[in-house]
Motif scaffolding. Structure first.
Motif, PDB file in Angstrom:
ATOM      1  N   ASP A  18       0.827  -1.209   0.000  1.00 38.68           N
ATOM      2  CA  ASP A  18       0.000   0.000   0.000  1.00 38.68           C
ATOM      3  C   ASP A  18       0.861   1.260   0.000  1.00 38.68           C
ATOM      4  N   ASP A  60      -2.364   4.927   8.489  1.00 36.23           N
ATOM      5  CA  ASP A  60      -3.148   3.696   8.530  1.00 36.23           C
ATOM      6  C   ASP A  60      -3.770   3.566   9.914  1.00 36.23           C
ATOM      7  N   SER A  89      -7.834   3.267   5.669  1.00 40.52           N
ATOM      8  CA  SER A  89      -7.912   1.861   6.031  1.00 40.52           C
ATOM      9  C   SER A  89      -8.717   1.152   4.958  1.00 40.52           C
ATOM     10  N   SER A  90      -8.574  -0.152   4.912  1.00 41.11           N
ATOM     11  CA  SER A  90      -9.407  -0.928   3.996  1.00 41.11           C
ATOM     12  C   SER A  90     -10.634  -1.477   4.707  1.00 41.11           C
ATOM     13  N   HIS A  91     -10.650  -1.349   6.035  1.00 39.01           N
ATOM     14  CA  HIS A  91     -11.790  -1.873   6.795  1.00 39.01           C
ATOM     15  C   HIS A  91     -11.890  -1.197   8.164  1.00 39.01           C
ATOM     16  N   GLU A 110     -10.934   5.482   2.266  1.00 35.00           N
ATOM     17  CA  GLU A 110     -10.724   4.045   2.133  1.00 35.00           C
ATOM     18  C   GLU A 110      -9.552   3.790   1.212  1.00 35.00           C
ATOM     19  N   LYS A 111      -8.785   2.758   1.539  1.00 36.80           N
ATOM     20  CA  LYS A 111      -7.680   2.365   0.661  1.00 36.80           C
ATOM     21  C   LYS A 111      -8.271   1.888  -0.663  1.00 36.80           C
ATOM     22  N   ARG A 113      -8.944  -0.233  -3.945  1.00 36.12           N
ATOM     23  CA  ARG A 113      -8.918  -1.671  -4.206  1.00 36.12           C
ATOM     24  C   ARG A 113      -8.307  -1.977  -5.576  1.00 36.12           C
TER      25      ARG A 113
END
Length: 128
Positions: A18, A60, A89-91, A110-111, A113
Motif C-alpha cells: 500500500d 493507517d 484503512s481498507s476496513h 478508504e484504501k 482496491r
C-alpha cells in the motif's frame, strides 16, 4: 479557502504494498511532492518532529502495536507545528472513523482496491 500547497507527504503504513503504490502514484501524478514512508507510529511521530515536517500525513488506522487514534494523538501532542492527518484503512469501523475525525484528522479515506484508485487518492490528498 484554498488548501496549503503540499510538498512533503509522510505515509505511516505497515503494508509495504500500500505504501509503495501510494508513493508510485505520487511519482506519476505529483512528481514534485517528496514522499516518505515509515511502518510504525514512533517513526512517524519522529518524522513530524524534523526540521522539514510533512504537509500531510497519511495514517493507517490499523498498525501493529498502536491504533491510528493513539498515533494521531501523539502527532497532535508532539509535532512542533500542526500537521494535516488523513487516516485511511481498507476496513474501518464507523466508530473508529468518527473518533479520528473528532480528534483532528482532516479526513478518512478508504484504501483503493485497484490501481486507478491510487491516482484518485493522490488528487484528493492534494486538495485537503
Amino acid at each position: 479557502m484554498t488548501a496549503p500547497a503540499v510538498h512533503r507527504v509522510l505515509i505511516i503504513e505497515d503494508c509495504v504494498e500500500d505504501a509503495l503504490l501510494l508513493g508510485l502514484a505520487f511519482e506519476d501524478y505529483a512528481p514534485d511532492v517528496e514522499v516518505q514512508a515509515v511502518s510504525d507510529g514512533a517513526s512517524g511521530v519522529a518524522s513530524c518532529q524534523s526540521l522539514e515536517p510533512p504537509h500531510i500525513v497519511v495514517l493507517d488506522l490499523h498498525l501493529p502495536g498502536q491504533t491510528g487514534l493513539e498515533i494521531l494523538t501523539q502527532l497532535r501532542l508532539h509535532a512542533p507545528a500542526p500537521v494535516r492527518v488523513v487516516c485511511w484503512s481498507s476496513h474501518a469501523h464507523p466508530a473508529e472513523v468518527q473518533a479520528v475525525l473528532q480528534h483532528g484528522a482532516v479526513a478518512y479515506l478508504e484504501k483503493p482496491r485497484e490501481l486507478a484508485g491510487y491516482q484518485q487518492l493522490v488528487q484528493t490528498l492534494l486538495t485537503l
